[in-house]
Write a protein that holds these residues in place. Structure first.
Motif, PDB file in Angstrom:
ATOM      1  N   LEU A 117       0.847  -1.327  -0.083  1.00  8.81           N
ATOM      2  CA  LEU A 117       0.231   0.148  -0.062  1.00  8.81           C
ATOM      3  C   LEU A 117       0.737   1.293  -0.122  1.00  8.81           C
ATOM      4  CD1 LEU A 117      -2.671   1.651   0.132  1.00  8.81           C
ATOM      5  CD2 LEU A 117      -2.497   1.325   2.689  1.00  8.81           C
ATOM      6  N   VAL A 118       1.743   1.207   0.799  1.00  7.85           N
ATOM      7  CA  VAL A 118       2.726   2.375   0.844  1.00  7.85           C
ATOM      8  C   VAL A 118       3.550   2.811  -0.463  1.00  7.85           C
ATOM      9  CG1 VAL A 118       4.882   3.334   2.067  1.00  7.85           C
ATOM     10  CG2 VAL A 118       3.061   2.225   3.376  1.00  7.85           C
ATOM     11  N   GLU A 119       4.188   1.543  -1.020  1.00  2.34           N
ATOM     12  CA  GLU A 119       4.846   1.603  -2.210  1.00  2.34           C
ATOM     13  C   GLU A 119       3.845   2.182  -3.307  1.00  2.34           C
ATOM     14  OE1 GLU A 119       8.092   1.856  -2.523  1.00  2.34           O
ATOM     15  OE2 GLU A 119       8.526   0.892  -0.460  1.00  2.34           O
ATOM     16  N   VAL A 120       2.559   1.534  -3.398  1.00  2.00           N
ATOM     17  CA  VAL A 120       1.747   2.058  -4.211  1.00  2.00           C
ATOM     18  C   VAL A 120       1.291   3.715  -4.316  1.00  2.00           C
ATOM     19  CG1 VAL A 120      -0.688   1.843  -5.024  1.00  2.00           C
ATOM     20  CG2 VAL A 120       0.624  -0.211  -4.768  1.00  2.00           C
ATOM     21  N   LEU A 121       1.293   4.188  -2.980  1.00  3.58           N
ATOM     22  CA  LEU A 121       0.926   5.247  -2.916  1.00  3.58           C
ATOM     23  C   LEU A 121       2.202   6.434  -3.020  1.00  3.58           C
ATOM     24  CD1 LEU A 121      -1.440   5.157   0.234  1.00  3.58           C
ATOM     25  CD2 LEU A 121      -2.166   5.798  -2.163  1.00  3.58           C
ATOM     26  N   ARG A 122       3.281   5.920  -2.805  1.00  7.42           N
ATOM     27  CA  ARG A 122       4.436   6.528  -3.104  1.00  7.42           C
ATOM     28  C   ARG A 122       4.396   6.672  -4.627  1.00  7.42           C
ATOM     29  NH1 ARG A 122       8.987   3.626   0.821  1.00  7.42           N
ATOM     30  NH2 ARG A 122       8.685   4.869   2.616  1.00  7.42           N
ATOM     31  N   SER A 123       4.124   5.586  -5.387  1.00  5.76           N
ATOM     32  CA  SER A 123       4.435   5.664  -6.939  1.00  5.76           C
ATOM     33  C   SER A 123       3.349   6.599  -7.353  1.00  5.76           C
ATOM     34  CB  SER A 123       4.395   4.256  -7.457  1.00  5.76           C
ATOM     35  OG  SER A 123       4.239   4.469  -8.742  1.00  5.76           O
ATOM     36  N   THR A 124       2.110   6.617  -6.800  1.00  2.00           N
ATOM     37  CA  THR A 124       0.983   7.431  -7.256  1.00  2.00           C
ATOM     38  C   THR A 124       1.437   9.019  -6.961  1.00  2.00           C
ATOM     39  OG1 THR A 124      -0.731   5.575  -6.706  1.00  2.00           O
ATOM     40  CG2 THR A 124      -1.312   8.211  -6.760  1.00  2.00           C
ATOM     41  N   LEU A 125       2.055   9.231  -6.026  1.00  2.00           N
ATOM     42  CA  LEU A 125       2.461  10.748  -5.767  1.00  2.00           C
ATOM     43  C   LEU A 125       3.542  11.264  -6.659  1.00  2.00           C
ATOM     44  CD1 LEU A 125       2.705  10.817  -1.760  1.00  2.00           C
ATOM     45  CD2 LEU A 125       0.888  11.956  -3.344  1.00  2.00           C
ATOM     46  N   ALA A 126       4.237  10.274  -7.324  1.00  4.31           N
ATOM     47  CA  ALA A 126       5.199  10.555  -8.364  1.00  4.31           C
ATOM     48  C   ALA A 126       4.718  10.881  -9.619  1.00  4.31           C
ATOM     49  CB  ALA A 126       6.205   9.459  -8.589  1.00  4.31           C
ATOM     50  N   ALA A 127       3.301  10.783  -9.891  1.00  2.00           N
ATOM     51  CA  ALA A 127       2.648  11.158 -11.130  1.00  2.00           C
ATOM     52  C   ALA A 127       2.577  12.733 -11.167  1.00  2.00           C
ATOM     53  CB  ALA A 127       1.402  10.405 -10.953  1.00  2.00           C
ATOM     54  N   SER A 128       2.001  12.941 -12.143  1.00  3.28           N
ATOM     55  CA  SER A 128       1.522  14.447 -12.164  1.00  3.28           C
ATOM     56  C   SER A 128       0.534  14.962 -11.482  1.00  3.28           C
ATOM     57  CB  SER A 128       1.289  14.820 -13.800  1.00  3.28           C
ATOM     58  OG  SER A 128       0.660  16.010 -13.917  1.00  3.28           O
ATOM     59  N   PRO A 129       0.528  16.043 -10.790  1.00  7.25           N
ATOM     60  CA  PRO A 129      -0.346  16.461  -9.804  1.00  7.25           C
ATOM     61  C   PRO A 129      -1.751  16.596 -10.677  1.00  7.25           C
ATOM     62  CG  PRO A 129       1.674  17.885  -9.535  1.00  7.25           C
ATOM     63  CD  PRO A 129       1.815  16.946 -10.737  1.00  7.25           C
ATOM     64  N   GLU A 130      -1.876  16.699 -11.840  1.00  5.39           N
ATOM     65  CA  GLU A 130      -2.980  17.240 -12.519  1.00  5.39           C
ATOM     66  C   GLU A 130      -3.697  15.692 -12.705  1.00  5.39           C
ATOM     67  OE1 GLU A 130      -0.231  18.582 -13.416  1.00  5.39           O
ATOM     68  OE2 GLU A 130      -0.807  20.464 -12.912  1.00  5.39           O
ATOM     69  N   SER A 131      -2.988  14.477 -12.445  1.00  6.15           N
ATOM     70  CA  SER A 131      -3.662  13.536 -12.601  1.00  6.15           C
ATOM     71  C   SER A 131      -4.610  13.139 -11.054  1.00  6.15           C
ATOM     72  CB  SER A 131      -2.754  12.276 -12.630  1.00  6.15           C
ATOM     73  OG  SER A 131      -1.738  12.014 -11.600  1.00  6.15           O
ATOM     74  N   PHE A 132      -4.644  14.009 -10.299  1.00  2.00           N
ATOM     75  CA  PHE A 132      -5.445  13.405  -9.351  1.00  2.00           C
ATOM     76  C   PHE A 132      -6.736  14.599  -9.035  1.00  2.00           C
ATOM     77  CE2 PHE A 132      -1.126  12.687  -7.683  1.00  2.00           C
ATOM     78  CZ  PHE A 132      -1.406  11.430  -7.033  1.00  2.00           C
ATOM     79  N   PRO A 133      -7.722  14.272  -8.578  1.00  2.00           N
ATOM     80  CA  PRO A 133      -8.722  15.074  -8.242  1.00  2.00           C
ATOM     81  C   PRO A 133      -8.202  16.256  -7.172  1.00  2.00           C
ATOM     82  CG  PRO A 133      -9.487  12.778  -7.931  1.00  2.00           C
ATOM     83  CD  PRO A 133      -7.999  12.622  -7.883  1.00  2.00           C
ATOM     84  N   THR A 134      -8.983  17.222  -7.316  1.00  2.00           N
ATOM     85  CA  THR A 134      -8.758  18.098  -6.256  1.00  2.00           C
ATOM     86  C   THR A 134      -8.755  17.754  -4.811  1.00  2.00           C
ATOM     87  OG1 THR A 134      -9.488  19.848  -7.702  1.00  2.00           O
ATOM     88  CG2 THR A 134      -9.377  20.759  -5.431  1.00  2.00           C
ATOM     89  N   GLY A 135      -7.625  17.936  -3.944  1.00  2.00           N
ATOM     90  CA  GLY A 135      -7.621  17.600  -2.692  1.00  2.00           C
ATOM     91  C   GLY A 135      -6.100  17.581  -2.268  1.00  2.00           C
ATOM     92  N   TRP A 136      -5.794  17.116  -1.021  1.00  2.00           N
ATOM     93  CA  TRP A 136      -4.341  16.874  -0.303  1.00  2.00           C
ATOM     94  C   TRP A 136      -3.348  16.184  -1.006  1.00  2.00           C
ATOM     95  CZ3 TRP A 136      -1.863  12.851   1.912  1.00  2.00           C
ATOM     96  CH2 TRP A 136      -2.680  11.782   2.212  1.00  2.00           C
TER      97      TRP A 136
END
Length: 345
Positions: free
Chosen positions: A203-222
């Protein structure tokens, strides 16, 4: 006696660890399967946040039957957020069989699946013998969250995220997947505990990898704000000392931006102004702290930067609709009610 609110475990200034702690996030691996092509399975996830990881081989994933099929290869992990149905297949054009009857109590942790029908899409059947040819191995699970976690994580993630084998975290992810498969296959003493630990690391590694993506790939949020390298330093400072009386100028300096540009960029990413975000984070900390009967309201208020207990109580009530004391009583009453519904064994 001095009181200070501190989350157990994560070091101050680590927003991801703090969010996982507040969320009581638990990654649970429910099992997996080996499949020989052609095959296609449809799943109806019960949990809101699901993981599907390809240990070896490849497959096509289609979420909710509407999005374009996504090809997953060995080492890829798909994160599914509030998805109602998922189809995994060797060919996206195959008609899927319902997966539920093939999994559950009494079945092997890794179910072996093959197909015996070639017309109109192979209808998979459970296989009793080990497949002799190349196969695809997939491990699935979900992330259990409390109410705070659903607000923090579900609202911050897109419906479908692919963590690719080409990511920086890929070697670690592949190692974890191999270890999980080994544990589930071997069923040695301590397998349940070991699988839980590996699942948490995944879970941690998946979220770390997710955070390495472009910020625009996330919905608005923290998470979008945390993924923005310009905003992350300010975010970490607020998390490191949430009780401090932060001023906009200080946070803008941490981001190496002007006050106006920082405010605009932060609001665009997080959906709220910086100091409003800080208020919401303080409220999340307060929710967790109030579960402890020994935590007094006045010291809690002081540690979160409020000048008085009444100021904190008013802020808390505006956010939750209850005073801190009534919120604590409400939570305890709900916990007692839930305990009473558990039948005696």
């Amino acid at each position: 006696m001095s009181w200070r609110v501190q989350l157990s475990g994560p070091a101050p200034g680590d927003p991801l660890s703090e969010a996982l702690t507040l969320s009581e996030a638990r990654s649970v691996i429910s099992g997996g399967f080996r499949a020989m092509a052609p095959w296609a399975l449809r799943f109806w996830p019960q949990a809101r946040l699901k993981l599907a990881a390809v240990v070896s081989g490849s497959c096509w994933l289609t979420a909710d039957g509407s999005q374009a099929p996504l090809l997953l290869g060995a080492g890829d992990v798909a994160v599914l957020n509030d998805v109602k149905s998922v189809q995994l297949a060797s060919d996206p054009g195959l008609a899927p069989a319902e997966a539920a009857p093939m999994f559950g109590p009494g079945r092997e942790a890794i179910v072996r699946i093959t197909s015996h029908h070639q017309e109109h899409g192979a209808a998979p059947m459970e296989e009793t013998k080990v497949p002799t040819g190349p196969s695809t191995v997939i491990i699935g699970g979900h992330v259990a969250l409390n109410a705070t976690g659903e607000e923090l994580l579900l609202a911050a993630l897109p419906p479908l995220t692919r963590i690719g084998a080409e990511s920086a975290e890929a070697p670690v992810v592949q190692w974890i997947l191999d270890r999980l498969l080994h544990e589930l296959d071997a069923e040695r003493p301590g397998t349940h505990h070991a699988s839980h630990q590996y699942a948490q690391l995944l879970l941690v590694e998946v979220l770390r990898s997710t955070l390495a993506a472009s910020p625009e790939s996330f919905p608005t949020g923290w998470l979008r704000a945390l993924a923005d390298p310009h905003l992350a330093p300010a975010l970490r400072r607020m998390h490191a000392d949430p009780g401090r009386r932060w001023h906009l100028e200080e946070l803008a300096q941490a981001a190496a931006m002007s006050r106006t540009n920082f405010s605009m960029r932060f609001r665009a990413a997080a959906g709220v102004p910086p100091l409003t975000y800080l208020h919401h984070w303080r409220m999340h900390i307060a929710e967790r702290a109030l579960l402890d009967d020994e935590m007094l309201i006045a010291p809690l208020a002081s540690s979160l930067g409020y000048a008085s207990e009444s100021a904190f109580s008013n802020a808390f009530k505006r956010t939750h609709g209850y005073s801190p004391r009534n919120y604590r009583a409400k939570i305890h009453a709900r916990q007692q009610s839930e305990a009473l519904t558990i039948p005696d064994s």
